[in-house]
Enzyme design. Structure first.
Site, mmCIF file in Angstrom:
data_model
loop_
_atom_site.group_PDB
_atom_site.id
_atom_site.type_symbol
_atom_site.label_atom_id
_atom_site.label_comp_id
_atom_site.label_asym_id
_atom_site.label_seq_id
_atom_site.Cartn_x
_atom_site.Cartn_y
_atom_site.Cartn_z
ATOM 1 N N CYS A 1 0.826 -1.209 0.000
ATOM 2 C CA CYS A 1 0.000 0.000 0.000
ATOM 3 C C CYS A 1 0.865 1.266 0.000
ATOM 4 O O CYS A 1 1.673 1.488 0.905
ATOM 5 C CB CYS A 1 -0.917 -0.029 1.226
ATOM 6 S SG CYS A 1 -1.733 1.523 1.581
ATOM 7 N N GLY A 2 0.665 2.121 -0.996
ATOM 8 C CA GLY A 2 1.423 3.371 -1.098
ATOM 9 C C GLY A 2 1.148 4.335 0.045
ATOM 10 O O GLY A 2 2.066 4.971 0.566
ATOM 11 N N HIS A 3 -0.122 4.454 0.459
ATOM 12 C CA HIS A 3 -0.461 5.337 1.583
ATOM 13 C C HIS A 3 0.209 4.846 2.869
ATOM 14 O O HIS A 3 0.655 5.645 3.693
ATOM 15 C CB HIS A 3 -1.981 5.406 1.788
ATOM 16 C CG HIS A 3 -2.706 6.045 0.658
ATOM 17 N ND1 HIS A 3 -2.574 7.385 0.347
ATOM 18 C CD2 HIS A 3 -3.575 5.540 -0.251
ATOM 19 C CE1 HIS A 3 -3.328 7.669 -0.701
ATOM 20 N NE2 HIS A 3 -3.945 6.566 -1.082
ATOM 21 N N CYS A 4 0.269 3.530 3.029
ATOM 22 C CA CYS A 4 0.912 2.942 4.217
ATOM 23 C C CYS A 4 2.407 3.245 4.220
ATOM 24 O O CYS A 4 2.980 3.557 5.269
ATOM 25 C CB CYS A 4 0.700 1.430 4.243
ATOM 26 S SG CYS A 4 -1.024 0.912 4.238
#
Length: 160
Positions: free
Chosen positions: A68-71
């Protein structure tokens, strides 16, 4: 004429006393959970949270997915958070390899943050910036009720 003391004679004694005081146990020593981002799993989750309740009153729990990029963007913010405040511990849970734990908390998207205190876990819905998380930790560590000096102070403090 006043003779200045030789600082070389005094320095080793000061250094020695400082070193010894560092080795003495301290009653207000910070919990090791507060100084790092803690990796939590299905096997240690309950034990860590219950074991730490006496010296760690609050936790921010981050359910993430490695892809996950946001993570990935949140991870350094959490690292900075533990350096900035000692009011709240941070735990990360890889939801892809700890599916039962993620299901228990009804995690549907990533990252999902929860606030845990006194055995109660609630979703955290605030901003994910370091400043907002530090403010949240400070606010939650404060008294549950604050005295208001005037209506103007109350309105200004609430951003109304």
């Amino acid at each position: 004429k006043i003779k200045k003391p030789n600082m070389a004679i005094f320095f080793p004694f000061g250094f020695l006393s400082l070193s010894l005081s560092f080795l003495l146990p301290s009653s207000n020593a910070a919990s090791p959970f507060l100084s790092q981002v803690n990796v939590l799993t299905q096997s240690n989750f309950d034990a860590v949270l219950s074991q730490s309740e006496d010296d760690v009153p609050m936790w921010l729990l981050d359910f993430y997915a490695p892809w996950c990029g946001h993570c990935k963007r949140l991870a350094p913010v959490l690292e900075e958070l533990v350096l900035e405040t000692d009011k709240m511990a941070v735990g990360t849970i890889d939801a892809t390899s700890n599916r039962k734990l993620a299901d228990k908390f009804k995690v549907k998207g990533f990252p999902t943050l929860f606030f845990h205190r006194n055995g109660v876990t609630e979703p955290y819905k605030g901003s994910r910036s370091k400043g907002a998380l530090v403010d949240f930790a400070e606010r939650m560590a404060g008294p549950p009720v604050a005295e208001v000096e005037s209506m103007g102070t109350f309105v200004k403090g609430r951003g109304v």
